[in-house]
Design a protein around this motif. Structure first.
Motif, mmCIF file in Angstrom:
data_model
loop_
_atom_site.group_PDB
_atom_site.id
_atom_site.type_symbol
_atom_site.label_atom_id
_atom_site.label_comp_id
_atom_site.label_asym_id
_atom_site.label_seq_id
_atom_site.Cartn_x
_atom_site.Cartn_y
_atom_site.Cartn_z
ATOM 1 N N GLU A 1 -8.747 -3.240 6.518
ATOM 2 C CA GLU A 1 -8.608 -3.260 7.973
ATOM 3 C C GLU A 1 -8.302 -1.862 8.537
ATOM 4 O O GLU A 1 -8.908 -1.435 9.523
ATOM 5 C CB GLU A 1 -7.484 -4.233 8.341
ATOM 6 C CG GLU A 1 -7.596 -4.794 9.730
ATOM 7 C CD GLU A 1 -6.461 -5.774 10.017
ATOM 8 O OE1 GLU A 1 -6.264 -6.726 9.226
ATOM 9 O OE2 GLU A 1 -5.770 -5.568 11.031
ATOM 10 N N GLN B 1 0.418 4.576 7.432
ATOM 11 C CA GLN B 1 0.329 3.232 8.013
ATOM 12 C C GLN B 1 1.066 2.199 7.160
ATOM 13 O O GLN B 1 0.823 0.995 7.290
ATOM 14 C CB GLN B 1 -1.141 2.850 8.204
ATOM 15 C CG GLN B 1 -1.876 3.908 8.995
ATOM 16 C CD GLN B 1 -2.783 3.343 10.066
ATOM 17 O OE1 GLN B 1 -2.752 2.159 10.369
ATOM 18 N NE2 GLN B 1 -3.608 4.197 10.632
ATOM 19 N N VAL C 1 1.092 1.698 3.792
ATOM 20 C CA VAL C 1 0.556 1.200 2.512
ATOM 21 C C VAL C 1 0.700 2.299 1.462
ATOM 22 O O VAL C 1 -0.038 3.285 1.461
ATOM 23 C CB VAL C 1 -0.942 0.806 2.620
ATOM 24 C CG1 VAL C 1 -1.431 0.256 1.286
ATOM 25 C CG2 VAL C 1 -1.142 -0.213 3.727
ATOM 26 N N GLN D 1 -5.425 -5.384 3.885
ATOM 27 C CA GLN D 1 -4.763 -4.464 4.824
ATOM 28 C C GLN D 1 -5.430 -3.079 4.769
ATOM 29 O O GLN D 1 -5.703 -2.475 5.802
ATOM 30 C CB GLN D 1 -3.293 -4.357 4.415
ATOM 31 C CG GLN D 1 -2.384 -3.932 5.543
ATOM 32 C CD GLN D 1 -0.955 -3.729 5.058
ATOM 33 O OE1 GLN D 1 -0.576 -4.133 3.955
ATOM 34 N NE2 GLN D 1 -0.154 -3.074 5.880
ATOM 35 N N GLU E 1 -3.416 -9.113 -0.541
ATOM 36 C CA GLU E 1 -2.847 -8.731 0.772
ATOM 37 C C GLU E 1 -3.064 -7.252 1.045
ATOM 38 O O GLU E 1 -3.493 -6.860 2.127
ATOM 39 C CB GLU E 1 -1.335 -8.987 0.784
ATOM 40 C CG GLU E 1 -0.955 -10.301 1.428
ATOM 41 C CD GLU E 1 0.530 -10.594 1.258
ATOM 42 O OE1 GLU E 1 1.343 -9.649 1.271
ATOM 43 O OE2 GLU E 1 0.856 -11.782 1.087
ATOM 44 N N GLN E 2 -2.757 -6.411 0.039
ATOM 45 C CA GLN E 2 -2.913 -4.958 0.220
ATOM 46 C C GLN E 2 -4.380 -4.591 0.410
ATOM 47 O O GLN E 2 -4.710 -3.756 1.247
ATOM 48 C CB GLN E 2 -2.348 -4.197 -0.980
ATOM 49 C CG GLN E 2 -0.825 -4.211 -1.017
ATOM 50 C CD GLN E 2 -0.266 -3.287 -2.113
ATOM 51 O OE1 GLN E 2 -0.824 -2.247 -2.419
ATOM 52 N NE2 GLN E 2 0.851 -3.683 -2.704
#
Ligand code: UDP
Length: 237
Positions: A160, A64, A66, A157, A153-154
């Motif tokens: 989520e 995805q 990351v 993410q 941010e990571q």
């Protein structure tokens, strides 16, 4: 890739050098600790289960978009990872009230948060990993503004992605702890994602399927870790 010099032993893992100076080998142990190492024990086969579970999550995240330190699974208890310069900040992402948040703010365990909460803790065993904020991080030079922005941010993410993925498997991700490091100046996810570092609740029964079973002497700890692996792999593990 074979293990070479022993480098470091943590509470749940041992780290070894490899022939490649950029890569290290992680060996997952069965040792379990809680309450800052006050409670010590062993969970049968935990190392094997967490190695598989963490590899599964790292692969899912890579798919995805990351990236993480994960390179590949090596054996039952071993994975190959990029050697990171660890950032001394533990990042906790929360979706439900539990653990220290419940105590700190006097909220009932299980309450859904209206949006994810990120917390930072100073990675320091002697000080018992105290809660800190971004100002402490900059003042102590634990990370730069740019690095912390990438970390946040990571982390959001990753949260989520995992919340959605686990919901399909009837698992609530109540909270989790993430660690990041630098590799050639880039912020990368490190450490592990497993029932040792996350709170996983069965979405139907609210049964705990994580290290809280060990912390609170709830029994069937190994079975809970096995259940998580089996829900991730659809029983094909
Ligand atoms: N956690 C962890 N290592 C730590 C502290 C916390 O992996 O040293 C994880 C813990 O398993 C939970 C989340 O981080 O999934 C939030 O933990 P909390 O702050 O509630 O601390 P606790 O009271 O559980 O120690």
């Amino acid at each position: 890739m074979e293990r070479q010099a022993f480098l470091y032993e943590g509470k749940a893992k041992r780290i070894y050098a490899t022939a490649d100076p950029d890569l290290v080998l992680v060996e997952y142990k069965d040792d379990a600790t809680a309450f800052d190492g006050e409670k010590k024990g062993r969970i049968a086969n935990k190392g094997i289960l967490n190695n598989k579970i963490a590899a599964h999550f790292f692969e899912l995240l890579a798919e995805q978009g990351v990236p993480s330190h994960f390179v590949r699974h090596l054996s039952e208890r071993e994975m190959l990872v990029k050697k990171l310069q660890i950032i001394k900040v533990e990042v906790v992402a929360r979706n439900r009230v539990a653990g220290s948040l419940s105590k700190r703010l006097g909220l009932d365990e299980g309450v859904e948060l209206s949006r994810p909460v990120l917390e930072f803790y100073y990675k320091n065993d002697e000080l018992h990993d105290p809660l800190i904020n971004e100002y402490h991080i900059y003042a102590l030079k634990l990370a730069t503004k740019e690095e912390l922005q990438q970390i946040a941010e990571q982390a959001l993410q990753i949260n989520e992605i995992l919340v959605k993925y686990l919901a399909k498997r009837d698992i609530i991700l109540a909270d989790m702890k993430l660690e990041f490091g630098l590799f050639n100046g880039e912020v990368l996810l490190g450490d592990e994602i497993s029932p040792d570092t996350c709170r996983f609740w069965d979405a139907n029964t609210m049964e705990k399927l994580d290290k809280d079973r060990f912390r609170r002497d709830l029994g069937n700890v190994e079975k809970a870790y096995e259940e998580i692996l089996s829900r991730l792999t659809g029983g094909k593990n």
